[in-house]
Design an enzyme around this catalytic site. Sequence first.
Site, PDB file in Angstrom:
ATOM      1  N   ASP A  36       0.822  -1.227   0.000  1.00  0.00           N
ATOM      2  CA  ASP A  36       0.000   0.000   0.000  1.00  0.00           C
ATOM      3  C   ASP A  36       0.847   1.265   0.000  1.00  0.00           C
ATOM      4  O   ASP A  36       0.549   2.221  -0.699  1.00  0.00           O
ATOM      5  CB  ASP A  36      -1.056  -0.004   1.117  1.00  0.00           C
ATOM      6  CG  ASP A  36      -0.513  -0.147   2.521  1.00  0.00           C
ATOM      7  OD1 ASP A  36       0.698  -0.420   2.689  1.00  0.00           O
ATOM      8  OD2 ASP A  36      -1.307   0.011   3.471  1.00  0.00           O
ATOM      9  N   GLY A 121      -3.108  -6.207  18.997  1.00  0.00           N
ATOM     10  CA  GLY A 121      -1.746  -6.215  18.457  1.00  0.00           C
ATOM     11  C   GLY A 121      -1.467  -7.441  17.605  1.00  0.00           C
ATOM     12  O   GLY A 121      -0.337  -7.891  17.490  1.00  0.00           O
ATOM     13  N   ASP A 171      -5.457  -0.506   5.736  1.00  0.00           N
ATOM     14  CA  ASP A 171      -6.254  -0.965   6.883  1.00  0.00           C
ATOM     15  C   ASP A 171      -7.489  -0.093   7.088  1.00  0.00           C
ATOM     16  O   ASP A 171      -8.612  -0.590   7.244  1.00  0.00           O
ATOM     17  CB  ASP A 171      -5.413  -0.949   8.166  1.00  0.00           C
ATOM     18  CG  ASP A 171      -4.172  -1.805   8.041  1.00  0.00           C
ATOM     19  OD1 ASP A 171      -4.090  -2.583   7.075  1.00  0.00           O
ATOM     20  OD2 ASP A 171      -3.287  -1.693   8.908  1.00  0.00           O
TER      21      ASP A 171
HETATM   22  C1  GLA Z   1       0.132  -2.808   8.291  1.00  0.00           C
HETATM   23  C2  GLA Z   1      -0.078  -1.387   7.799  1.00  0.00           C
HETATM   24  C3  GLA Z   1      -0.679  -1.395   6.385  1.00  0.00           C
HETATM   25  C4  GLA Z   1       0.107  -2.285   5.435  1.00  0.00           C
HETATM   26  C5  GLA Z   1       0.381  -3.659   6.063  1.00  0.00           C
HETATM   27  C6  GLA Z   1       1.303  -4.489   5.234  1.00  0.00           C
HETATM   28  O1  GLA Z   1      -1.091  -3.445   8.460  1.00  0.00           O
HETATM   29  O2  GLA Z   1      -0.920  -0.681   8.665  1.00  0.00           O
HETATM   30  O3  GLA Z   1      -0.756  -0.060   5.915  1.00  0.00           O
HETATM   31  O4  GLA Z   1       1.297  -1.674   5.043  1.00  0.00           O
HETATM   32  O5  GLA Z   1       0.920  -3.538   7.373  1.00  0.00           O
HETATM   33  O6  GLA Z   1       0.724  -4.822   4.013  1.00  0.00           O
END
Ligand code: GLA
Length: 385
Positions: A36, A121, A171
């Site tokens: 992302d 977490g 996310d």
């Molecule tokens: C975490 C970050 C996301 C993404 C993932 C890996 O979840 O919050 O933005 O980078 O790691 O894909």
Amino acid sequence: MTSNQLQQRFSELFNQSSTQTYFCPGRVNLIGEHIDYNGGLVMPCAIDYGTTLLMAPNTEGVFRLRSVNFDETIDIPVQTAYEKQGKDWFNYPLGVLHHFVKDGKELKGLDMLYFGNLPIGSGLSSSASIEIVTAFALNTYFNSGYTKLELVLQAKSVENNFIGLNSGIMDQFAVAFGERNKALMLNCDTLEYQAVDANLGNHVLAIISTNKPRKLAESKYNERVKECQEALADLQKELDIQYLCDIDAKTFHEHAHLISNPIVLKRATHVVEENDRVKLAARALSAGDLNEFGRLMYASHESLQNLYEVSGLELDTIVAYSKTDSNVTGARMTGAGFGGCAIALVKTDALEEFRKNLIEYYTKIVGYEPSIYSTSINDGVRIAQ
Ligand code: GLA
């Protein structure tokens, strides 16, 4: 906790009943990891677990934040700006409040109780879930007029600027825009997305939490972001690109000599190849070709293990076991890595057997048990019934 128990807890804490309840799920990412923040394609979906927020106005002009999961609390007056206070959970809602007041949105005092049933977490986006449920609740309650995409961008800014993690947009986007039985193929550069049919047929989506404490996750994550920036800067000497994912694997390999640091080269190789895998995965998933989809999941994991180096014994053990179990069609780590969770596509009628055998295998190698959940693919943030 049932909704009755939550209502009761709310009344005990605040001496009044809550007037509105909101829910925001967590997410898993089916494929497209560490993409992302490189402007490429990801394929997350919202899950059954998440954060519930009960809320009612108060007359004291104070935000009172409580959580069923954590002891720390904060009572803070409505004011024109907020600052991060230590590392406690309430910084996520506080960061959201900060953005609202900074934008000049008029807010009034609220009593707020949070309850999360995502393993904390665990890499299932519990923080994005808290941010988005807060932003959605405030926006709905005070008619603040933000679009859903604006709430997502704001929550990302909370993560980046208030909390200090350089995470991408996946996310927050996934937990806000999730759709039942669809995976969101999101272009993280343009923020356009396609809801891809996720017909899992006779399979169920299993989430396996490693139960590994994620100690260095934040600093390692930021380190990977920096490594990708370095690779990009090297490639930009000859290529007119804005993100690593602006090129396909073929163009990348033709210019790989520009990247002088071998570790940085490995990171960038993962990113470009993983981005190509997402396109193939979307095609396989919507066609119901789970065998091909599963193969791509395994390939993604291998790349995260060997090139991006964000896996570890616990996640690798889950995937190694999955490969030996004929009831599993694909498995991989999901989210940032360094512990957290894996996902697996498991034949529905074999889920219990999978659970039993994996717990035994994992415990022998890792020394403690994983937790195994199954989930449907579900809707994003909403007003709860
Ligand atoms: C975490 C970050 C996301 C993404 C993932 C890996 O979840 O919050 O933005 O980078 O790691 O894909």
